[in-house]
Design an enzyme around this catalytic site. Structure first.
Site, PDB file in Angstrom:
ATOM      1  N   LYS A 197       0.832  -1.200   0.000  1.00 20.18           N
ATOM      2  CA  LYS A 197       0.000   0.000   0.000  1.00 20.18           C
ATOM      3  C   LYS A 197       0.871   1.257   0.000  1.00 20.18           C
ATOM      4  O   LYS A 197       0.677   2.164  -0.782  1.00 20.18           O
ATOM      5  CB  LYS A 197      -0.919  -0.032   1.225  1.00 20.18           C
ATOM      6  CG  LYS A 197      -1.814   1.173   1.341  1.00 20.18           C
ATOM      7  CD  LYS A 197      -2.742   1.050   2.532  1.00 20.18           C
ATOM      8  CE  LYS A 197      -3.408   2.388   2.800  1.00 20.18           C
ATOM      9  NZ  LYS A 197      -4.303   2.368   3.946  1.00 20.18           N
ATOM     10  N   GLU A 203      10.629  -4.683   4.213  1.00 19.17           N
ATOM     11  CA  GLU A 203      10.694  -6.089   3.802  1.00 19.17           C
ATOM     12  C   GLU A 203      10.345  -6.220   2.321  1.00 19.17           C
ATOM     13  O   GLU A 203      11.025  -6.895   1.543  1.00 19.17           O
ATOM     14  CB  GLU A 203       9.708  -6.942   4.612  1.00 19.17           C
ATOM     15  CG  GLU A 203      10.041  -7.088   6.081  1.00 19.17           C
ATOM     16  CD  GLU A 203       9.365  -6.036   6.952  1.00 19.17           C
ATOM     17  OE1 GLU A 203       9.086  -4.925   6.442  1.00 19.17           O
ATOM     18  OE2 GLU A 203       9.136  -6.328   8.147  1.00 19.17           O
ATOM     19  N   GLY A 257      -4.663  -1.767   5.154  1.00 14.45           N
ATOM     20  CA  GLY A 257      -3.876  -2.901   4.664  1.00 14.45           C
ATOM     21  C   GLY A 257      -4.519  -4.248   4.981  1.00 14.45           C
ATOM     22  O   GLY A 257      -4.649  -5.118   4.124  1.00 14.45           O
ATOM     23  N   ARG A 258      -4.958  -4.426   6.221  1.00 14.16           N
ATOM     24  CA  ARG A 258      -5.491  -5.737   6.620  1.00 14.16           C
ATOM     25  C   ARG A 258      -6.923  -5.962   6.129  1.00 14.16           C
ATOM     26  O   ARG A 258      -7.517  -7.008   6.401  1.00 14.16           O
ATOM     27  CB  ARG A 258      -5.390  -5.908   8.133  1.00 14.16           C
ATOM     28  CG  ARG A 258      -5.995  -4.775   8.940  1.00 14.16           C
ATOM     29  CD  ARG A 258      -5.571  -4.844  10.402  1.00 14.16           C
ATOM     30  NE  ARG A 258      -6.004  -3.699  11.187  1.00 14.16           N
ATOM     31  CZ  ARG A 258      -5.328  -2.558  11.287  1.00 14.16           C
ATOM     32  NH1 ARG A 258      -4.201  -2.407  10.643  1.00 14.16           N
ATOM     33  NH2 ARG A 258      -5.783  -1.564  12.026  1.00 14.16           N
ATOM     34  N   GLU A 343      -4.080  -6.511  15.147  1.00 12.68           N
ATOM     35  CA  GLU A 343      -3.583  -5.203  14.706  1.00 12.68           C
ATOM     36  C   GLU A 343      -4.713  -4.167  14.806  1.00 12.68           C
ATOM     37  O   GLU A 343      -4.467  -2.988  15.035  1.00 12.68           O
ATOM     38  CB  GLU A 343      -3.057  -5.277  13.260  1.00 12.68           C
ATOM     39  CG  GLU A 343      -2.178  -4.102  12.883  1.00 12.68           C
ATOM     40  CD  GLU A 343      -1.363  -4.331  11.615  1.00 12.68           C
ATOM     41  OE1 GLU A 343      -0.175  -4.703  11.707  1.00 12.68           O
ATOM     42  OE2 GLU A 343      -1.911  -4.146  10.507  1.00 12.68           O
ATOM     43  N   HIS A 374      -3.897 -33.027  17.939  1.00  8.81           N
ATOM     44  CA  HIS A 374      -2.732 -33.836  18.318  1.00  8.81           C
ATOM     45  C   HIS A 374      -1.565 -32.953  18.746  1.00  8.81           C
ATOM     46  O   HIS A 374      -0.421 -33.391  18.736  1.00  8.81           O
ATOM     47  CB  HIS A 374      -2.345 -34.752  17.157  1.00  8.81           C
ATOM     48  CG  HIS A 374      -3.488 -35.652  16.773  1.00  8.81           C
ATOM     49  ND1 HIS A 374      -3.703 -36.870  17.360  1.00  8.81           N
ATOM     50  CD2 HIS A 374      -4.522 -35.457  15.926  1.00  8.81           C
ATOM     51  CE1 HIS A 374      -4.799 -37.402  16.866  1.00  8.81           C
ATOM     52  NE2 HIS A 374      -5.331 -36.570  15.995  1.00  8.81           N
ATOM     53  N   LYS A 503       9.781  -0.682  13.708  1.00  9.82           N
ATOM     54  CA  LYS A 503      10.279  -0.438  12.344  1.00  9.82           C
ATOM     55  C   LYS A 503      11.381   0.614  12.372  1.00  9.82           C
ATOM     56  O   LYS A 503      12.418   0.457  11.735  1.00  9.82           O
ATOM     57  CB  LYS A 503       9.145   0.104  11.457  1.00  9.82           C
ATOM     58  CG  LYS A 503       8.132  -0.920  10.996  1.00  9.82           C
ATOM     59  CD  LYS A 503       7.182  -0.246  10.004  1.00  9.82           C
ATOM     60  CE  LYS A 503       5.984  -1.097   9.701  1.00  9.82           C
ATOM     61  NZ  LYS A 503       4.991  -0.413   8.885  1.00  9.82           N
TER      62      LYS A 503
HETATM   63  O1  F6P Z   1       2.760  -3.948   9.885  1.00  3.97           O
HETATM   64  C1  F6P Z   1       2.186  -2.730   9.626  1.00  3.97           C
HETATM   65  C2  F6P Z   1       1.601  -2.650   8.255  1.00  3.97           C
HETATM   66  O2  F6P Z   1       1.413  -1.304   7.974  1.00  3.97           O
HETATM   67  C3  F6P Z   1       0.305  -3.421   8.085  1.00  3.97           C
HETATM   68  O3  F6P Z   1      -0.781  -2.763   8.590  1.00  3.97           O
HETATM   69  C4  F6P Z   1       0.284  -3.599   6.623  1.00  3.97           C
HETATM   70  O4  F6P Z   1      -0.643  -4.562   6.235  1.00  3.97           O
HETATM   71  C5  F6P Z   1       1.711  -4.003   6.374  1.00  3.97           C
HETATM   72  O5  F6P Z   1       2.461  -3.189   7.261  1.00  3.97           O
HETATM   73  C6  F6P Z   1       2.201  -3.840   4.974  1.00  3.97           C
HETATM   74  O6  F6P Z   1       2.126  -2.510   4.550  1.00  3.97           O
HETATM   75  P1  F6P Z   1       2.264  -2.109   3.037  1.00  3.97           P
HETATM   76  O7  F6P Z   1       1.152  -2.730   2.267  1.00  3.97           O
HETATM   77  O8  F6P Z   1       2.220  -0.622   3.005  1.00  3.97           O
HETATM   78  O9  F6P Z   1       3.587  -2.626   2.542  1.00  3.97           O
END
Ligand code: F6P
Length: 538
Positions: A197, A203, A257-258, A343, A374, A503
């Protein structure tokens, strides 16, 4: 007011056993509800008529109905970020407008959906080809959190409908993840989707750069662009990264995002299962939206699921809840719900900034049955902690020739909720031991290990079969559950400031770990850990 009344009522219930509530032959019907083919049964809990009335009054007091309308009509209910919350618009077929700041957002939503469909069908049919010819056989979605968990969960859930290119999901900054995923893939026939987003997440951008190098080394720098697509709200950043705008699928900041699987972030799912199945998924979500918006009180499934959660966590004080899908293809649902619920509702202050006076959201965890039986069910049955369990199961499986296995799956699911509720009393355990020939102290000792206290609450969600439509219903059901819980707690379920600090510190630590900077100013533990890692690292 209702909080106190609920707590008082819980105290008054004392040692009430769930089982005894079934002396009322109407209990199962009265404490369950249906919506568009789904059945949600919360009768195996201590919620009685009084508790339910009080819970519904609590929701009324919190203003759930007004807040729900505010969400659906595009008001800026994400108050700490000044944003509307309109993931529901992504699955809304119209024609009635949905406005943000006086502008109907649906035309843009539908136009983007159309572009996604064109792209997905192009890949599936072979119309959109790799620059070197042939077909795209593999698609790698690089994203994390909401840009990974939803599509990864849904791609697995809808495996029987998967007839497009193979989908792979890479999220972790641990190089092992992308290494192992790309290993064995042919760059010449691989498309990489960068899903972010913000298009800044470390990452995702790190993995995307690794994928770009991997591709460039094999297909040549000039061709790399035709191996990429992007899903993002930050179109300036996707352009700066060099992704052709015709392969960028954008969405607005009112999609959290979620909550983003319903739009461009779902592109991987659409590529896997095709346009019709993706549309069915959206239709399932939309059906749940209509139900949530119109069903009254105890007939409203997301509302009752939320109130059951509040009863167990905030009133009874049970610290966690387990989500236990008896459906192997929902293996990633617990992880998806962890982000969705924890979250969203893992907050410590109310909307006005004052400290919360009530517990916020519980720990959510789980695994598919029967595997979990199990592993951790021992604790659920006999541990000292009560874990409310949320079972889910399909009335029908997807493999007609393995119907006998599905019957066993269902039997196991039902057996667990029955065992949790009924338990095994000491007398029955003694009888069991006597039947083996034991007597005296040894009989007594052995019997006590075989006692199940029972009276452990669970709910069961039954769906007809795990189709795309049903998956859409389930995901939207849980989204709305999180929403209701957030409103009742008076928190903002739509920001996530709690992930920012780690972060920022990680960014600052990277040069220290690399040895480019010293550990001055770091606490003793962190400095010692860095020193050990530097001594032992490559
Ligand atoms: O971990 C925080 C967060 O902002 C989440 O809410 C989101 O889903 C994720 O990082 C990934 O964010 P982006 O889609 O901006 O890479």
């Amino acid at each position: 007011m209702s909080w106190d009344a609920l707590k008082d009522h819980r105290d008054e219930q004392g040692g009430l056993r769930i089982e005894t509530l079934f002396d009322d032959p109407g209990r199962a019907a009265a404490f369950s509800l249906r919506a568009d083919g789904l059945l949600f049964d919360y009768s195996k809990t201590c919620i009685d008529a009084t508790a339910r009335d009080l819970l519904l009054a609590l929701a009324d007091e919190a203003g759930v109905t007004a807040r729900r309308e505010a969400m659906f009509t595009g008001q800026k209910i994400n108050e700490t970020e000044g944003r509307a919350v309109l993931h529901t618009a992504l699955r809304n077929p119209g024609p009635d407008p949905v406005e943000v700041d006086g502008q109907d957002v649906l035309p843009e939503v539908h136009a983007t959906l159309k572009r996604m469909e064109d792209f997905a069908e192009g890949l599936r049919s072979g119309r959109i080809r790799p620059p070197g010819g042939g077909r795209f056989t593999d698609v790698v979605n690089i994203g994390i959190g909401g840009s990974d968990l939803g599509p990864a969960m849904a791609t697995l859930a809808l495996a029987p409908y998967h007839d497009g290119p193979r989908l792979h999901y890479v999220s972790n900054v641990d190089g092992a993840h992308i290494h192992d995923t790309l290993d064995g893939l042919d760059p010449a026939t691989t498309l990489v989707i960068v899903a972010s987003k913000t298009f800044t997440t470390i990452e995702t951008m790190t993995n995307a750069a690794t994928a770009r190098d991997w591709l460039a080394g094999r297909v040549g720098t000039d061709n790399v662009g035709r191996h990429f697509a992007a899903l993002s709200s930050a179109l300036d950043k996707t352009a700066a990264w060099g992704i052709d705008p015709s392969r960028v699928f954008g969405f607005e900041d009112w999609v959290g995002g979620r909550y983003s699987i319903w739009g461009p972030i779902g592109l991987g799912v659409m590529i896997a299962v095709g346009v019709k199945n993706f549309r069915d998924f959206l239709a399932g979500g939309y059906a749940m939206d209509r139900h949530f918006r119109t069903a009254e009180g105890a007939a409203n499934m997301p509302l009752m699921l939320a109130l059951t959660g509040i009863w167990h966590h905030q009133i009874c004080g049970y610290p966690t809840r387990a989500v236990l899908p008896y459906e192997q293809r929902l293996a990633r649902l617990p992880a998806y719900l962890q982000q969705l619920e924890m979250e969203s509702n893992g907050k410590r202050v109310a909307m006005d900034g004052a400290p919360l006076e009530i517990a916020s959201g519980p720990v959510v965890w789980g695994e598919p049955g029967t595997n979990g039986q199990h592993a951790f069910y021992q604790l659920i049955h006999q541990g000292t902690m009560v874990v409310p369990c949320e079972f889910m199961v399909g009335a029908e499986g997807q493999e007609p020739d393995l119907a006998h296995q599905h019957r066993l799956l269902v039997a196991n699911c039902l057996a667990q909720s029955e065992a949790l509720m009924k338990g095994r009393p000491l007398d029955a355990a003694r009888e069991m031991m006597a039947a083996t020939g034991l007597a005296g102290d040894e009989l007594e000792r052995q019997a006590r290990h075989r006692v199940f206290p029972g009276n452990r609450p669970s709910t069961t969600l039954v769906y007809p079969r795990l189709t795309p439509f049903v998956l859409g219903q389930i995901v939207a059901l849980y989204e709305h559950r999180v929403f209701v819980e957030g409103v009742v707690l008076g928190i903002n379920s739509f920001d996530q400031w709690g992930v920012e600090l780690g972060k920022a510190l990680a960014r600052a630590l990277e040069p220290i770990v690399a040895g480019d900077e010293g550990t001055e100013g770091k606490d003793g533990s962190t400095a010692a850990l860095v020193a050990f890692i530097r001594e032992n690292g490559g």
